[in-house]
Design an enzyme around this catalytic site. Structure first.
Site, PDB file in Angstrom:
ATOM      1  N   GLU A  45       0.949  -1.179  -0.079  1.00  0.00           N
ATOM      2  CA  GLU A  45       0.084  -0.014   0.272  1.00  0.00           C
ATOM      3  C   GLU A  45       1.090   1.290   0.069  1.00  0.00           C
ATOM      4  O   GLU A  45       1.909   1.546   0.562  1.00  0.00           O
ATOM      5  CB  GLU A  45      -0.869   0.221   1.326  1.00  0.00           C
ATOM      6  N   LYS A 118      -9.952   2.562  -2.255  1.00  0.00           N
ATOM      7  CA  LYS A 118     -10.249   2.229  -0.840  1.00  0.00           C
ATOM      8  C   LYS A 118     -11.662   2.306  -0.227  1.00  0.00           C
ATOM      9  O   LYS A 118     -11.935   3.649  -0.286  1.00  0.00           O
ATOM     10  CB  LYS A 118      -9.068   2.340  -0.084  1.00  0.00           C
ATOM     11  N   CYS A 155      -5.896  -2.654   2.495  1.00  0.00           N
ATOM     12  CA  CYS A 155      -5.625  -2.660   3.864  1.00  0.00           C
ATOM     13  C   CYS A 155      -6.852  -2.711   4.834  1.00  0.00           C
ATOM     14  O   CYS A 155      -7.089  -3.588   5.058  1.00  0.00           O
ATOM     15  CB  CYS A 155      -4.801  -1.293   4.005  1.00  0.00           C
TER      16      CYS A 155
END
Length: 301
Positions: A45, A118, A155
């Protein structure tokens, strides 16, 4: 059933100090992965720099760039040069005041196969991402590539079974997580062990519940906090715990990297096993979709 083998590589590394140094290092690592037979390469990431979300500063928005932009041009050329599908993670400037944490997938010809923004954005000591990132608006849609349909998540998404499930329901062949996660150095060792153990367990659960391989690529090294002088919670920085891994569709470890060292982690994934596993564990068949309406509520008071 015939074996459908895919060689994958995860590039686990530390911040190199600048965008140029990080991209140069990525070029070296991807070349190594390709020379060892990798056809799919996953990066960590926000790989272009330090994990800047340890504090809130408007100056950090200078790190963001458009997509397409300079980094996608360079990473696309890298994917084309080595004939690999490459999964990257960038700080996207969509417009002035509108930014995303975005994974970009490149096809073997260097083109952008797709992107994922995300969806789940944390806001905790050391992880002040809500200041920087607008939640994604592209949904949970797998990205079609020459090596399969990639269910790319990022994540904090890794803690949410709903995200993994929706990617599976949309036909993902694998789940992939570019990640930046680690310990507060001030935590006791038993707390550190519990956190890392829970992280690994969450990924294994996604693999088992969905009958899919899971790839998670994390960074390593200690990154100091810009808030160190304030002696606040999280001001000791983050020691990223590495442990990048590849799991099979029953949650088994196919490959796992260490906690401290840079590594190009290679593994061979049998994509045909998902069909076999789902035949004996037909979780998708037995879901009670008629009884899950309350999942759309924040909480059942």
């Amino acid at each position: 059933m015939s074996k459908k083998s895919l060689t994958v590589a995860l590039v686990q590394d530390r911040d190199q100090g600048s965008v140029e140094a990080n991209l140069a290092n990525i070029e070296t690592r991807v070349a190594e992965a390709a020379s060892r037979g990798a056809k799919l390469v996953l990066l960590q990431e926000l790989h272009n720099g330090a994990y800047f979300c340890q504090h809130e500063s408007t100056h950090e928005f200078d790190r963001a760039e458009p997509i397409p932009g300079p980094s996608t041009e360079r990473l696309g050329a890298l994917a084309k040069k080595h004939g690999v599908v490459l999964v990257s993670s960038l700080f996207e400037r969509r417009a002035a005041g509108l930014y995303h944490n975005t994974a970009v997938v490149f096809e073997t010809d260097g083109s952008i196969a797709g992107k994922y923004r995300k969806m789940h954005i944390p806001d905790d000591p050391g992880f002040y991402e809500k200041f920087y990132f607008t939640p994604g608006d592209l949904g949970f849609e797998p990205i079609n590539t020459s090596v399969g349909r990639l269910g790319v998540l990022v994540c904090w998404d890794q803690w949410y079974p709903e995200a993994a499930r929706l990617m599976a329901l949309a036909g993902a062949d694998l789940l992939l997580y570019p990640t930046a996660i680690g310990w507060d150095p001030d935590d006791a060792q038993d707390e550190k062990d519990r956190q890392r153990g829970a992280w690994l367990l969450s990924h294994r659960g996604h693999a088992v519940a969905n009958g899919l391989p899971v790839l998670s690529c994390n960074r390593i090294g200690h990154e100091p906090s810009p808030l160190a002088s304030e002696k606040a919670v999280g001001a000791s920085g983050i020691r990223f715990w590495g442990s990048s891994h590849v799991l099979g569709p029953q949650g088994e470890f196919i490959a796992e990297a260490g906690t401290d060292d840079a590594e190009v982690l290679l593994a061979e994934v049998d994509l045909g096993r998902s069909e076999q596993v789902r035949r004996i564990w037909p979780f998708l068949r037995d879901r009670r979709i008629d009884a899950y309406q309350d999942l759309l509520r924040r909480y059942r008071d």
